[in-house]
Design an enzyme around this catalytic site. Sequence first.
Site, mmCIF file in Angstrom:
data_model
loop_
_atom_site.group_PDB
_atom_site.id
_atom_site.type_symbol
_atom_site.label_atom_id
_atom_site.label_comp_id
_atom_site.label_asym_id
_atom_site.label_seq_id
_atom_site.Cartn_x
_atom_site.Cartn_y
_atom_site.Cartn_z
ATOM 1 N N ALA A 103 0.831 -1.206 0.000
ATOM 2 C CA ALA A 103 0.000 0.000 0.000
ATOM 3 C C ALA A 103 0.864 1.253 0.000
ATOM 4 C CB ALA A 103 -0.936 -0.007 1.208
ATOM 5 N N TYR A 104 1.889 1.260 0.843
ATOM 6 C CA TYR A 104 2.778 2.420 0.907
ATOM 7 C C TYR A 104 3.476 2.624 -0.440
ATOM 8 C CZ TYR A 104 6.337 5.625 2.674
ATOM 9 O OH TYR A 104 7.146 6.723 2.877
#
Length: 249
Positions: free
Chosen positions: A155-156
């Site tokens: 996600a990051y």
Amino acid sequence: MNGNRRFEGRKAVITGGASGIGLGVSKRIAAEGGKVAIWDVSPDSLAAASQALDGNAVVVQVDITDPSAVAKACGETREVLGGIDILVASAGITGPNATTWEYPVEAWQKVIDVNLNGLFYCNQAVVPVMLAGGYGRVVNVASIAGKEGNPNAPAYSASKAGVIGLTKSLGKELAKQNITVNCVTPAAVHTAIFDQMNQSHIDFMLSKIPMGRFGKVDEVTALICWLASEECSFSTGAVFDVSGGRATY
């Protein structure tokens, strides 16, 4: 800073400006003559940041994942400062460390909402103010993870890749408007955001940096502040690495 007043008369918004890199930028712009508005979600951090800047900053509590709250904060800040010339969008979270197939959906949504959607809302709200003033500098804080992809941080990595793409798009849209839009892609900098990561992921990030150390807030701040200044006049839609040699392109 040696008496440098390069931000004299300029009005800056720094998101996530109450801690870490954002606080470093807030302090330096204020020290170099700029008027600063710190946007942050934490009231305690905002109070501490205000004290750290000796009260020489406007502090605004805002949840950047709420577009209506961002629009309200932008209007209030414009009223108090008399305009907005600079946006440094540094608010962000890491999310948990897990493989993509095991990554919690709710955590994915939260990271994307803060790191990408929230940054978009801030860019979208502030740019019309800059257009009205005929000048602007936007600096979006991405990450080396957005260029290379870190395992166990899907996600990051995806959110920061999105920040890079948005920066390039917006930079081209504003290229003839006296508004530059750039982003920085730091390798890991040892700030409170490390508290959101497990030790094995921290060790992995360190192992990828040829200099063999993490970055320092002041090192990233120096680059951001150049990009936020009038000195940066022919770079837009660009990506600037500050990675201790990690970046490969």
